[in-house]
Write an enzyme that holds these catalytic residues in place. Structure first.
Site, PDB file in Angstrom:
ATOM      1  N   ASN A 154       0.801  -1.233   0.000  1.00  0.00           N
ATOM      2  CA  ASN A 154       0.000   0.000   0.000  1.00  0.00           C
ATOM      3  C   ASN A 154       0.834   1.284   0.000  1.00  0.00           C
ATOM      4  O   ASN A 154       0.395   2.299  -0.526  1.00  0.00           O
ATOM      5  CB  ASN A 154      -0.992  -0.005   1.163  1.00  0.00           C
ATOM      6  CG  ASN A 154      -0.337  -0.234   2.499  1.00  0.00           C
ATOM      7  OD1 ASN A 154       0.838  -0.607   2.582  1.00  0.00           O
ATOM      8  ND2 ASN A 154      -1.081   0.000   3.561  1.00  0.00           N
ATOM      9  N   PRO A 178      10.400  -5.617  -1.519  1.00  0.00           N
ATOM     10  CA  PRO A 178       9.068  -5.030  -1.655  1.00  0.00           C
ATOM     11  C   PRO A 178       8.036  -6.131  -1.876  1.00  0.00           C
ATOM     12  O   PRO A 178       8.382  -7.267  -2.200  1.00  0.00           O
ATOM     13  CB  PRO A 178       9.168  -4.174  -2.919  1.00  0.00           C
ATOM     14  CG  PRO A 178      10.574  -4.241  -3.387  1.00  0.00           C
ATOM     15  CD  PRO A 178      11.238  -5.399  -2.710  1.00  0.00           C
ATOM     16  N   SER A 179       6.765  -5.768  -1.731  1.00  0.00           N
ATOM     17  CA  SER A 179       5.698  -6.694  -2.116  1.00  0.00           C
ATOM     18  C   SER A 179       5.809  -6.965  -3.610  1.00  0.00           C
ATOM     19  O   SER A 179       6.128  -6.076  -4.392  1.00  0.00           O
ATOM     20  CB  SER A 179       4.343  -6.055  -1.805  1.00  0.00           C
ATOM     21  OG  SER A 179       3.330  -6.736  -2.505  1.00  0.00           O
ATOM     22  N   SER A 230       0.321  -8.646   6.744  1.00  0.00           N
ATOM     23  CA  SER A 230      -0.883  -9.114   7.428  1.00  0.00           C
ATOM     24  C   SER A 230      -0.511  -9.922   8.682  1.00  0.00           C
ATOM     25  O   SER A 230       0.637 -10.359   8.829  1.00  0.00           O
ATOM     26  CB  SER A 230      -1.693  -9.988   6.475  1.00  0.00           C
ATOM     27  OG  SER A 230      -0.907 -11.108   6.116  1.00  0.00           O
ATOM     28  N   GLU A 251       4.795  -4.851  11.824  1.00  0.00           N
ATOM     29  CA  GLU A 251       3.730  -3.853  11.613  1.00  0.00           C
ATOM     30  C   GLU A 251       2.627  -4.554  10.851  1.00  0.00           C
ATOM     31  O   GLU A 251       2.739  -4.760   9.640  1.00  0.00           O
ATOM     32  CB  GLU A 251       4.272  -2.669  10.797  1.00  0.00           C
ATOM     33  CG  GLU A 251       5.296  -1.828  11.516  1.00  0.00           C
ATOM     34  CD  GLU A 251       4.710  -1.088  12.702  1.00  0.00           C
ATOM     35  OE1 GLU A 251       3.477  -1.031  12.838  1.00  0.00           O
ATOM     36  OE2 GLU A 251       5.502  -0.584  13.519  1.00  0.00           O
ATOM     37  N   CYS A 285      -3.451   0.145   6.935  1.00  0.00           N
ATOM     38  CA  CYS A 285      -3.509  -0.784   8.064  1.00  0.00           C
ATOM     39  C   CYS A 285      -4.182  -0.199   9.295  1.00  0.00           C
ATOM     40  O   CYS A 285      -4.855  -0.888  10.035  1.00  0.00           O
ATOM     41  CB  CYS A 285      -2.093  -1.197   8.428  1.00  0.00           C
ATOM     42  SG  CYS A 285      -1.022   0.216   8.658  1.00  0.00           S
ATOM     43  N   LYS A 452      -1.232  -6.305  20.806  1.00  0.00           N
ATOM     44  CA  LYS A 452      -1.931  -7.572  20.534  1.00  0.00           C
ATOM     45  C   LYS A 452      -1.456  -8.129  19.184  1.00  0.00           C
ATOM     46  O   LYS A 452      -0.271  -8.022  18.847  1.00  0.00           O
ATOM     47  CB  LYS A 452      -3.438  -7.359  20.632  1.00  0.00           C
ATOM     48  CG  LYS A 452      -3.884  -6.988  22.065  1.00  0.00           C
ATOM     49  CD  LYS A 452      -5.200  -6.287  22.151  1.00  0.00           C
ATOM     50  CE  LYS A 452      -6.419  -7.151  21.963  1.00  0.00           C
ATOM     51  NZ  LYS A 452      -7.664  -6.357  22.080  1.00  0.00           N
TER      52      LYS A 452
END
Ligand code: NDP
Length: 485
Positions: A154, A178-179, A230, A251, A285, A452
């Protein structure tokens, strides 16, 4: 003719572009036109090895330079990024599909902020002196070594800088993956860093899918892994890094609450909900995707929200008048449409949107559901698209309990004119990055990260330094050593 977005080569290693067409081809698709604009090749084992070797050698040279010298390079890179903001924004738009209206102000500029901020800190990263009578202890803040950065799709420029700048400021080197969805922007970041004077090998970029990420994470030459992605990927990467006791920053995703009390300024709250759900077409996110609205103002809030969402300008992302772009890929669009259908099927009330836009590109209309209940899928799972869930509540105690009833804990926001309540509510919310009468501000000066399942560690601010360095302590005895025998 070659598209201007096509990079010189797939990887950037040891200060130069490197190609190896033996890797799996990765097509780069422009989300607005669906056209293939570039191809890169996933890193082969030889490329991964070359990147890690160069990072290992480069780190030794870089760590020996003074913090001020390192900082100078980072600040120079920040200046170059700002000078080239327009071109970098065009590339970010090609990579992600996000509109220029956003990329001109939120991507290379945010990357430059990180380079400038951590460049400024680099010269002051010192240890401390601890007197112990006539003895003393001193501490040395040392680099970790070779850091791996793995990015989501993103914010490809921003993520490459948010990870690279603090890592480099502390004297580490980086291999950034990178993605596969957005492989272009990080290469430009590497190019600019070297133009600014970074020694060869200190910042490397390799392309690839999860497999390449996995190879980097498990390599013994790597000391730290910083992932943006994710929660399921985070769990895998964290576990793999833990096997060798590597440092991590995670993250990860969220399903963050934004709470609007009856006394809130409605237009500000609506503005916060729009920023926290529809910026980057919802692919953020920290988005406040569960908007809890106190019953007294619910219908007024929804009416104003629908009116303002109706002003979104969907269209060509290169047109600066466009304020809402397509989803990054067809796949992401299909995932998000699946959630929209679930929202309808589970009985949420559709206020606006709820379908693909009638135009080219992977567009989904900005969508608002009301009367959403806590157990609905759209209120529980991260959607990562332009889908806002509005839930009702009566009391502060009730809304805090419901807001916290999730595995995630990235962000939270509260809108109210009662400041005592605002601080009390924020104090009781389980989230790492919070907002009062605002939503989704992320200046480099503020720590960013989740609690969390949303993450471990913090990016940005002085906190990031702690996650890219370690402290050596040295006890110095001035007198004789006493021993029992
Ligand atoms: P993914 O978790 O699918 O992927 C993240 C990165 O990890 C990608 O580069 C991916 O490669 C790589 N990867 C996948 N599997 C592995 C593995 N086993 N080992 C190492 N690396 C791996 O996330 P998305 O790219 O889909 O991004 C969306 C997610 O990112 C959302 O959940 C979002 O909330 C989160 N995010 C969190 C942010 C934060 O700061 N907290 C900011 C932005 C996004 P590839 O994709 O090429 O397969």
């Amino acid at each position: 003719m070659t598209h201007p977005a096509q990079p010189k080569a797939s990887h950037f290693i040891n200060g130069e572009y490197v190609e190896d067409t033996g890797g799996t081809p990765i097509p780069v698709i422009y989300a607005y036109s669906g056209e293939q604009i570039a191809t890169v090749y996933a890193a082969t084992p030889a490329i991964v090895d070359a990147a890690l070797e160069s990072a290992k050698a480069g780190q030794k040279i870089w760590a020996k330079m003074s913090g001020t010298e390192r900082g100078r390079v980072l600040r120079r890179a920040a200046d170059i990024m700002r000078e080239r903001n327009y071109d970098l924004s065009v590339l970010e738009t090609y990579d992600t599909g996000k509109p220029m209206q956003e990329t001109l102000v939120a991507d290379a500029t945010s990357g430059a902020d990180a380079l400038e901020y951590f460049g400024g800190l680099a010269g002051s990263l010192t240890g401390e002196h601890i007197p112990m009578g006539e003895d003393w202890v001193y501490t040395i803040r040392e680099a970790l070594g070779v850091c791996v950065g793995i990015g989501a799709w993103n914010y490809p420029t921003q993520i490459a800088c948010w990870k690279g700048a603090p890592a480099l400021a502390c004297g580490n080197s980086m291999v950034f993956k990178p993605s596969e969805t957005t492989p272009l922007c990080a290469l430009k970041v590497a190019e600019i860093l070297f133009e600014a004077g970074l020694p060869a090998g200190v910042y490397n970029v390799v392309q690839g899918m999860g497999e390449v990420g996995g190879a980097l994470v498990t390599d013994p030459r790597v000391d730290k892994v910083s992932l943006t992605g994710s929660v399921p990927t985070g769990k895998k990467v964290y576990a793999a890094a833990a096997a060798d006791m590597k440092h991590v920053t995670m993250e990860l995703g969220g399903k963050s609450p934004m709470i609007v009390f009856d006394d809130a300024d409605i237009d500000n709250a609506v503005g916060g909900a729009i920023n926290g759900n529809f910026y980057s077409s919802g692919q953020v996110c920290s988005n406040g995707t569960r908007v809890f609205v106190q019953k007294g103002i619910k219908e007024k809030f929804l009416a104003r929200l629908a009116e303002r969402v109706g002003n979104a300008v969907l269209g060509d992302p290169m047109d600066e008048a466009t304020s809402f772009g397509p989803m990054v890929t067809q796949n992401q669009m299909d995932i998000v449409m699946g959630y929209v259908e679930k929202g309808k099927a589970e009985g949420a009330r559709l206020i606006c949107g709820g379908k693909r836009a009638d135009m080219d590109g992977f567009f989904i209309e900005p969508t608002v559901f009301a009367d959403v209940t806590d157990d609905m899928t759209i209120a529980r799972e991260e959607i990562f698209g332009p889908v806002m869930s509005v839930l009702d509540f009566d009391t502060e105690e009730e809304v805090v309990a419901r807001a916290n009833d999730t595995e995630f804990g990235l962000s939270a926001g509260v809108f109210t004119k009662d400041f005592t309540r605002a601080h009390r509510v924020i104090g009781n919310l389980e989230a790492g990055s919070c907002f009062i009468n605002s939503y989704n501000d992320a200046p480099v000066e503020a720590p960013f990260g989740g609690v969390k399942a949303s993450g471990v560690g913090r990016e940005n601010s002085k906190e990031a330094i702690k996650h890219f360095s370690q402290v050596k302590s040295v006890y110095v005895r001035m007198g004789d050593v006493e021993a029992a025998f």
